[in-house]
Scaffold this motif. Structure first.
Motif, PDB file in Angstrom:
ATOM      1  N   ASP A  83      -3.845  -2.835  -4.389  1.00 36.93           N
ATOM      2  CA  ASP A  83      -2.666  -2.663  -5.225  1.00 36.93           C
ATOM      3  C   ASP A  83      -2.769  -3.412  -6.554  1.00 36.93           C
ATOM      4  O   ASP A  83      -1.792  -3.541  -7.282  1.00 36.93           O
ATOM      5  CB  ASP A  83      -1.393  -3.097  -4.480  1.00 36.93           C
ATOM      6  N   SER A 143      -7.030  12.545 -19.858  1.00 36.15           N
ATOM      7  CA  SER A 143      -6.266  11.886 -18.796  1.00 36.15           C
ATOM      8  C   SER A 143      -6.665  12.373 -17.403  1.00 36.15           C
ATOM      9  O   SER A 143      -5.952  12.142 -16.433  1.00 36.15           O
ATOM     10  CB  SER A 143      -4.766  12.129 -19.012  1.00 36.15           C
ATOM     11  N   ILE A 196      -2.702   4.225  -3.760  1.00 39.60           N
ATOM     12  CA  ILE A 196      -2.074   3.558  -4.903  1.00 39.60           C
ATOM     13  C   ILE A 196      -0.727   4.209  -5.209  1.00 39.60           C
ATOM     14  O   ILE A 196       0.274   3.529  -5.453  1.00 39.60           O
ATOM     15  CB  ILE A 196      -2.999   3.616  -6.135  1.00 39.60           C
ATOM     16  N   ARG A 197      -0.681   5.531  -5.175  1.00 48.09           N
ATOM     17  CA  ARG A 197       0.574   6.236  -5.445  1.00 48.09           C
ATOM     18  C   ARG A 197       1.621   5.901  -4.389  1.00 48.09           C
ATOM     19  O   ARG A 197       2.798   5.690  -4.713  1.00 48.09           O
ATOM     20  CB  ARG A 197       0.322   7.736  -5.458  1.00 48.09           C
ATOM     21  N   ASN A 244       1.870   3.219  -2.613  1.00 45.69           N
ATOM     22  CA  ASN A 244       2.335   1.842  -2.808  1.00 45.69           C
ATOM     23  C   ASN A 244       3.349   1.753  -3.941  1.00 45.69           C
ATOM     24  O   ASN A 244       4.279   0.946  -3.899  1.00 45.69           O
ATOM     25  CB  ASN A 244       1.143   0.925  -3.115  1.00 45.69           C
ATOM     26  N   ARG A 245       3.182   2.594  -4.966  1.00 44.00           N
ATOM     27  CA  ARG A 245       4.082   2.559  -6.117  1.00 44.00           C
ATOM     28  C   ARG A 245       5.471   3.101  -5.759  1.00 44.00           C
ATOM     29  O   ARG A 245       6.451   2.833  -6.430  1.00 44.00           O
ATOM     30  CB  ARG A 245       3.491   3.389  -7.280  1.00 44.00           C
ATOM     31  N   THR A 257      -4.709  -2.379  -9.001  1.00 42.97           N
ATOM     32  CA  THR A 257      -5.128  -1.456 -10.051  1.00 42.97           C
ATOM     33  C   THR A 257      -4.160  -0.282 -10.161  1.00 42.97           C
ATOM     34  O   THR A 257      -3.357  -0.034  -9.268  1.00 42.97           O
ATOM     35  CB  THR A 257      -6.557  -0.944  -9.789  1.00 42.97           C
ATOM     36  N   GLU A 258      -4.249   0.444 -11.272  1.00 43.58           N
ATOM     37  CA  GLU A 258      -3.394   1.599 -11.531  1.00 43.58           C
ATOM     38  C   GLU A 258      -4.180   2.889 -11.275  1.00 43.58           C
ATOM     39  O   GLU A 258      -5.416   2.887 -11.229  1.00 43.58           O
ATOM     40  CB  GLU A 258      -2.906   1.570 -12.988  1.00 43.58           C
ATOM     41  N   GLU A 259      -3.438   3.995 -11.146  1.00 48.14           N
ATOM     42  CA  GLU A 259      -4.081   5.291 -10.879  1.00 48.14           C
ATOM     43  C   GLU A 259      -5.176   5.591 -11.896  1.00 48.14           C
ATOM     44  O   GLU A 259      -6.304   5.943 -11.532  1.00 48.14           O
ATOM     45  CB  GLU A 259      -3.035   6.420 -10.917  1.00 48.14           C
ATOM     46  N   ALA A 260      -4.848   5.464 -13.170  1.00 51.71           N
ATOM     47  CA  ALA A 260      -5.792   5.848 -14.226  1.00 51.71           C
ATOM     48  C   ALA A 260      -6.997   4.918 -14.295  1.00 51.71           C
ATOM     49  O   ALA A 260      -8.039   5.287 -14.838  1.00 51.71           O
ATOM     50  CB  ALA A 260      -5.079   5.880 -15.569  1.00 51.71           C
ATOM     51  N   GLU A 261      -6.866   3.704 -13.740  1.00 52.53           N
ATOM     52  CA  GLU A 261      -7.955   2.725 -13.821  1.00 52.53           C
ATOM     53  C   GLU A 261      -8.913   2.810 -12.647  1.00 52.53           C
ATOM     54  O   GLU A 261     -10.050   2.318 -12.731  1.00 52.53           O
ATOM     55  CB  GLU A 261      -7.362   1.305 -13.901  1.00 52.53           C
ATOM     56  N   LEU A 262      -8.491   3.417 -11.543  1.00 53.75           N
ATOM     57  CA  LEU A 262      -9.307   3.423 -10.331  1.00 53.75           C
ATOM     58  C   LEU A 262     -10.685   4.040 -10.566  1.00 53.75           C
ATOM     59  O   LEU A 262     -11.691   3.544 -10.061  1.00 53.75           O
ATOM     60  CB  LEU A 262      -8.580   4.172  -9.206  1.00 53.75           C
TER      61      LEU A 262
END
Length: 292
Positions: A226, A251, A286-287, A289-290, A228-233
């Protein structure tokens, strides 16, 4: 004041190595007031309270270049991730999670597959191929394989290395082979669930004869991503990172988007399907968890 490195911390005491002596130190109260907690691997300024008894006080924590959460250690150069090819069976999802964590901390990474004497080469080379294709350095080892141990020694020379992996994969045994005077306690597998028995109880920096330090750590069985962000993974997967900017959309998350260079690479077997599926699994995690 003198400068040193914290090599162990137990019960509020920090053991600081200044390359000549090791001092047992407490942390100055101002650090706690400033929410600064010394960690293993920290470079610190410390004062000597009693030279004869080697007692001191940590006065200042110097700037850290990175920080791992589990294992809790800082200022690491590289991660040596140890997984057994069997006993216990390798959990590649867990391996990928740790790789993502190490990538996020900008660590050099070595994957060490241990216990290769327990299977024929044809039965485990598929795992080696997956990670070499991804761009990782892979070592093969067993406590009976002197060639593998020598390669591991050379990889550790002059580095601060975190030695991590699940319990029972042979981390402590390998370290004992790297340097015989370490004498780390080793344990087998629980017969009930084939999980490793925890033999390492605290994090400690272990000095190596050929220069450098290693960290032996308690084994872990889960690892949250948790941080990191979606775009960074995607940048934590080197085989995906190498294709950054090649997709139609800047993107692109490499899921359902058209003209995706990553999906094309998977279709062409340039990226291992197992690694791509792991990326998608972690992306969804990740999604999830958000949302909560």
């Amino acid at each position: 004041m003198k400068e040193g490195r914290i090599i162990k911390g137990i019960g509020g005491f920090y053991y600081v190595d200044d390359s000549i002596n090791i001092y047992e130190c407490k942390a100055r109260g101002i650090l706690r007031k400033n929410n600064e907690t010394p960690m293993v691997g920290d470079k610190v300024h410390f004062s000597i309270l009693n030279q004869e008894e080697k007692l001191g006080m940590v006065e200042e924590i110097l700037q850290r270049k990175n920080e791992l959460i589990r294992p809790p250690v800082v200022n690491v150069d590289q991660a040596v991730v140890v997984f057994a090819i069997t006993q216990p069976e390798p959990n590649l999802s867990l391996l990928n999670r740790f790789l993502v964590l190490a990538e996020g901390q900008m660590l050099d990474i070595i994957i060490c597959f241990n216990k290769i004497d327990l299977q024929q080469q044809k039965d485990y080379m598929w795992m080696v191929d997956i990670y070499e294709k991804a761009g990782y350095k892979v070592l093969l080892a067993t406590k009976e394989n002197s060639d593998g141990i020598e390669k591991l020694k050379r990889a550790l020379c002059g580095k601060v290395s975190v030695f991590a992996g699940p319990s029972g994969v042979g981390k402590s045994t390998l370290l004992n082979q790297v340097q015989s005077n370490i004498h780390l306690q080793t344990g087998g597998l629980s017969t009930k669930n084939e999980r490793g028995k925890h033999t390492t109880r605290h994090v400690e920096l272990i000095p190596l004869n050929q220069r450098g330090w290693v960290v032996d750590t308690p084994g872990f069985s889960s690892l949250k991503i948790d941080f990191t962000e979606e775009a960074e993974l995607q940048y934590c997967f080197p085989e995906l990172r190498s294709l950054a900017g090649n997709c139609r959309f800047s993107s692109c998350l490499h899921e359902n988007e058209p003209s995706c260079s990553v999906k094309k690479a998977v279709e062409d077997n340039l990226i291992a399907k197992e690694r791509y599926e792991s990326y998608l699994q972690l992306l969804e995690e990740i999604r999830s968890n958000r949302r909560y």
